[in-house]
Motif scaffolding. Structure first.
Motif, PDB file in Angstrom:
ATOM      1  N   ASP A  79       0.817  -1.199   0.000  1.00 27.83           N
ATOM      2  CA  ASP A  79       0.000   0.000   0.000  1.00 27.83           C
ATOM      3  C   ASP A  79       0.861   1.263   0.000  1.00 27.83           C
ATOM      4  O   ASP A  79       1.903   1.320   0.632  1.00 27.83           O
ATOM      5  CB  ASP A  79      -0.937   0.009   1.209  1.00 27.83           C
ATOM      6  CG  ASP A  79      -0.192  -0.217   2.519  1.00 27.83           C
ATOM      7  OD1 ASP A  79       0.596  -1.181   2.588  1.00 27.83           O
ATOM      8  OD2 ASP A  79      -0.380   0.570   3.466  1.00 27.83           O
TER       9      ASP A  79
ATOM     10  N   SER B 142      -4.885   1.538  -0.459  1.00 23.23           N
ATOM     11  CA  SER B 142      -4.429   2.808   0.141  1.00 23.23           C
ATOM     12  C   SER B 142      -5.552   3.827   0.279  1.00 23.23           C
ATOM     13  O   SER B 142      -5.630   4.796  -0.494  1.00 23.23           O
ATOM     14  CB  SER B 142      -3.301   3.397  -0.728  1.00 23.23           C
ATOM     15  OG  SER B 142      -2.316   2.428  -1.014  1.00 23.23           O
ATOM     16  N   PRO B 143      -6.443   3.665   1.252  1.00 24.22           N
ATOM     17  CA  PRO B 143      -7.508   4.648   1.439  1.00 24.22           C
ATOM     18  C   PRO B 143      -6.935   6.059   1.615  1.00 24.22           C
ATOM     19  O   PRO B 143      -5.951   6.250   2.319  1.00 24.22           O
ATOM     20  CB  PRO B 143      -8.199   4.177   2.727  1.00 24.22           C
ATOM     21  CG  PRO B 143      -7.856   2.724   2.839  1.00 24.22           C
ATOM     22  CD  PRO B 143      -6.486   2.576   2.250  1.00 24.22           C
TER      23      PRO B 143
ATOM     24  N   GLU C 149      -8.179  10.142  -4.395  1.00 27.36           N
ATOM     25  CA  GLU C 149      -8.446   8.704  -4.398  1.00 27.36           C
ATOM     26  C   GLU C 149      -8.847   8.248  -5.796  1.00 27.36           C
ATOM     27  O   GLU C 149      -9.991   7.915  -6.079  1.00 27.36           O
ATOM     28  CB  GLU C 149      -9.546   8.370  -3.381  1.00 27.36           C
ATOM     29  CG  GLU C 149      -9.102   8.492  -1.933  1.00 27.36           C
ATOM     30  CD  GLU C 149     -10.145   7.922  -0.987  1.00 27.36           C
ATOM     31  OE1 GLU C 149     -11.309   8.360  -1.052  1.00 27.36           O
ATOM     32  OE2 GLU C 149      -9.786   7.043  -0.183  1.00 27.36           O
TER      33      GLU C 149
ATOM     34  N   ARG D 137     -11.057   5.520  -6.838  1.00 29.75           N
ATOM     35  CA  ARG D 137     -10.733   4.335  -6.025  1.00 29.75           C
ATOM     36  C   ARG D 137     -12.000   3.518  -5.758  1.00 29.75           C
ATOM     37  O   ARG D 137     -11.964   2.281  -5.773  1.00 29.75           O
ATOM     38  CB  ARG D 137     -10.085   4.767  -4.705  1.00 29.75           C
ATOM     39  CG  ARG D 137      -9.752   3.599  -3.781  1.00 29.75           C
ATOM     40  CD  ARG D 137      -9.022   4.046  -2.513  1.00 29.75           C
ATOM     41  NE  ARG D 137      -8.827   2.909  -1.638  1.00 29.75           N
ATOM     42  CZ  ARG D 137      -9.726   2.474  -0.755  1.00 29.75           C
ATOM     43  NH1 ARG D 137     -10.870   3.132  -0.620  1.00 29.75           N
ATOM     44  NH2 ARG D 137      -9.481   1.423  -0.009  1.00 29.75           N
TER      45      ARG D 137
ATOM     46  N   VAL E  70     -12.487  -0.481  -6.158  1.00 27.17           N
ATOM     47  CA  VAL E  70     -12.772  -1.323  -4.993  1.00 27.17           C
ATOM     48  C   VAL E  70     -13.996  -2.200  -5.227  1.00 27.17           C
ATOM     49  O   VAL E  70     -14.036  -3.367  -4.818  1.00 27.17           O
ATOM     50  CB  VAL E  70     -12.966  -0.448  -3.731  1.00 27.17           C
ATOM     51  CG1 VAL E  70     -13.552  -1.266  -2.583  1.00 27.17           C
ATOM     52  CG2 VAL E  70     -11.636   0.177  -3.316  1.00 27.17           C
TER      53      VAL E  70
END
Length: 758
Positions: free
Chosen positions: A577, A662-663, A724, A740, A744
């Motif tokens: 990450d 990797s939030p 993100e 992101r 996800v």
């Protein structure tokens, strides 16, 4: 020879055939004994000469593997598991084995007892298991039976491992139609022991006592070894009695009792009763110690009435060990096992004549020469016919130019489709059923890492462990596929900060009597040997599982590699990450590496286009070694923030996973193109020896200095951002721009959405 028991059937050639022996093998038995074997002796020979125990069709090939190294404390196959010196007076015992056939018939108990059996191989050597791993392969998830198998196998691993109290920290799960009728369940265990405090699986010392310790003996698992040495058919369902039943709570007691007895110096030799049960342990311990045994089977604690000598010798009931003890220490040994509420029954004694003699209420029912029965001794060794499969001409002729390339408009959709492939998607549905943190040594577990990292308490050291293999590559190019299996396992360990030191392997193939299968097996083993020699990771042992076939055909040839790595400093453990916005993203490759149309065997080709064809990806072993050594130098210097190898799904999937892990962060990437290179190959090709890593901007000059003179290139391809999303351009042209959350969604839901009822 005493007359056989009246209720035992007459031994004939036909009965020998029913036991899986060939006419020629039965003739050798009669010749060796000088008479017709008793029924119990026939059972002993049938299991000891089965493929599962004797490796009769594989041992000649396995001997070509590199099996020596300065860190190895025992040779491959000499003990229950491999043993590697990691310094500071510590050694690691580790091994991987298959439980494929039992899991195909009874997935829950098949997988559970596979976990129990591999842990026993570790603690019989005096090592305490500190972690478990597994490699699982199934058919397509849209198949109802496949979902049943997946559910049963995962629950079996979870229930046994969680109750036993050893964390399951890493693994792999793959799905392909080739495994539809024959799933693969490979289990690995890793343990720690002080150098010099191990116990050998050998019976030594005439007059020493032989004990059976642990659970009582039942009828479960009889002929499990021969069951694992034949193809799965529609009749296999009737062989449920061949599948053992496990009890993890008893195994936990057995672990503690065994280690206590070893600490107190009460044990001369010990072996797990796995395949072939009491037969295998008594014969192998006798042969290894150049001794013999006298056994009195009426003394064996049993849990079922009217068990015969044949059944007691062949039972594969779980949680049992065979122990050799000096007579003057017998009372103390019995007291240790009594304290842990376990059986410790003296059933015989060690002799010095090389024979295993079995008595039943004073009547001799078996008298065999131990050396004649065992692997590397008198068991048959075959050199099977090998022929290159004709299908390779067709698969190698595949030309990716016959397929439409992706475009900037479609590349994002293809990436999302790949992230939803069960082979790439998150395995959270699986590993969240496992206890990954018990014993509190897990530094890095399943999830955002290429390998698990386990702390060794009381030291600064840690272990990096990984299982890996790609059956599709081996199917398309057996030798290179074997090389890649080793290299990718090592690359994953390196990405976690570990220095690869040794491997164990589980070789899953079809019927060795088929020349094409045997050629593939030989080539894959040769490839494993090539890579192990190049990377200096010798083979400590493992398992061969043949006959992985069903009426529809054979599985992909699937060598699974269990890689052991060592971190001298646990604080250098590295994950995949991203860590901080502004960090630089690098692509590490061999110095001469160029993008190529390397789509053969890729998940993109298989999942998006439904094609398994082409050649396995390009690999140069010296280039691979240079890349691994370069990254390890950077990690050990404290310069690497994250590292993730480019594998299934190619570079685009690798970068997408880094963002998924990797939030709060994202990536902006710029790749150079090449006129002759397809966009799908650039994004989704699976060329080897590539690693994405990140570095803080202030360390850029130091990275360049450390890599100077090495035959590698580290090209800066982007920056970690605080947005993100994944943004990717090729030669300034926008190709990917995905949030992101978009990445996800398919990645996290692919498997759970297909398992709605379990």
């Amino acid at each position: 020879m005493a007359e056989t028991l009246l209720h035992e059937p007459e031994v004939t050639l036909e009965l020998a055939r029913q036991h899986g022996l060939t006419d020629e093998e039965y003739g050798w038995i009669v010749e060796k004994l000088g008479r017709t074997p008793t029924f119990t002796e026939l059972g002993i020979y049938s299991v000891m000469w089965s493929e599962h125990c004797s490796y009769k069709n594989s041992i000649a090939v396995l001997k070509t593997l590199p099996r020596e190294g300065p860190a190895l404390l025992v040779g491959a196959g000499e003990e229950n598991a491999g043993l590697v010196d990691i310094g500071d007076g510590l050694a690691v015992a580790f091994k991987i084995e298959s439980h494929n056939h039992p899991s195909a018939v009874e997935p829950y108990q098949g997988a559970a007892t596979g976990v129990g059996g591999i842990h026993r191989d570790i603690f019989t050597m005096g090592a305490r298991p500190i972690c478990a791993l597994n490699s699982l392969r199934f058919g397509r998830l849209d198949n109802l039976r496949v979902r049943y198998l997946l559910d049963g196998v995962v629950r079996g691993i979870a229930d046994y491992g969680n109750a036993f109290g050893v964390p399951t920290v890493a693994g792999e799960v793959y799905f392909d139609p080739s495994y539809e009728g024959n799933p693969l369940v490979n289990a690995m265990s890793v343990g720690i022991v002080r150098v010099g405090q191990t116990v050998s699986a050998a019976a030594r010392g005439k007059g020493n006592l032989v004990y059976i310790v642990g659970s009582a003996t039942g009828r479960d698992g009889i002929h499990g070894a021969t069951f694992a040495s034949e193809e799965i058919t529609e009749e296999s369902e009737a062989k449920r009695p061949s599948v053992q039943v496990g009890d993890p709570f008893t195994e936990k007691l057995l672990l503690e009792a065994t280690l206590e007895a070893i600490r107190k110096g009460l044990i001369v030799g010990m072996q797990d009763m796995g395949a072939a049960g009491l037969t295998c342990s008594s014969c192998e311990m006798s042969a290894r110690g150049k001794s013999g045994m006298v056994l009195h089977l009426e003394r064996v604690p049993v849990r079922e009435p009217d068990m015969t000598p044949y059944e007691i010798m062949l039972s594969e009931s779980q949680e049992r060990m065979l122990v050799v003890c000096e007579p003057e220490k017998a009372a103390e040994l019995e007291e240790v096992f009594r304290k842990w509420d376990l059986h410790a029954a003296c059933i015989g004694e060690v002799t010095d004549d090389g024979r295993v003699r079995v008595y039943w209420h004073g009547q001799l029912v078996a008298d065999v020469e131990a050396e004649h029965l065992v692997l590397g001794g008198g068991a048959p060794v075959y050199y099977r016919e090998a022929r290159r499969p004709a299908y390779l001409d067709e698969t190698l002729a595949f030309d990716p130019a016959t397929l439409p390339d992706v475009t900037p408009e479609t590349a994002g959709d293809v990436l999302l489709q790949l992230l939803g492939s069960p082979n790439i998607a998150s395995k959270r549905w699986v590993f969240e059923q496992y206890d990954t943190m018990v014993r509190t040594n897990t530094v890095v577990g399943p999830g955002p890492s290429d390998a698990a990292v386990i702390r060794i308490k009381g030291t600064r050291k840690a272990l990096a462990v990984k299982v890996d293999g790609n059956g599709r590559y081996v199917y398309l190019n057996p030798r290179r596929g074997g090389q890649i299996a080793v290299c990718e396992a090592a690359r994953n360990v390196v990405c976690a900060g570990g220095r690869p030191v040794a491997i164990t392997n589980c070789l899953n193939f079809g019927n060795p009597y088929k020349p094409e299968v045997y050629w593939t097996f030989k080539e894959a083993v040769a490839g494993i040997g090539d890579a192990c020699r190049a990377l200096e990771t010798p083979v400590t042992g493992g398992n061969v599982s043949f006959y992985n076939e069903n009426p529809q055909g054979a599985i992909f040839p699937t060598p699974t590699i269990g890689m052991l790595g060592v971190l001298e400093d646990v604080t250098r453990a590295t994950t995949a990450d991203f860590k901080q916005a502004g960090d630089h993203i690098y692509l590490l490759t061999p110095a001469a590496w160029l993008h190529r149309n390397d789509l053969g065997g890729s998940e993109y080709l298989a999942y998006v286009h439904g094609i398994t064809a082409g050649d396995a990806p390009h690999l140069d072993l010296e280039e691979e070694k240079a890349v691994q050594q370069a990254l390890l130098a950077l990690i050990e210097a404290g310069l690497v923030r994250s590292a993730h190898d480019v594998a299934d799904g190619g570079l685009a999937v690798c970068l997408a996973e880094c963002v998924i892990f990797s939030p709060g962060l994202g990536a902006r990437v710029e790749l150079p193109g090449a006129p002759e290179v397809r966009l799908d190959a650039l994004l989704f090709g699976e060329a080897q020896s590539r690693i994405v890593f990140t570095v803080a901007p202030e360390h850029e000059a130091e990275v360049a200095r450390l890599l100077e003179g090495r035959p590698v290139q580290a090209r800066r391809i982007g920056t970690v951002t605080d947005a993100e999303r994944l943004e990717l351009q090729v030669d300034g042209r926008p190709i990917l721009n995905l949030e992101r959350a978009q990445l996800v969604a398919p990645y996290e839901t692919a498997i759970p959405s297909r398992m709605p009822t379990v």
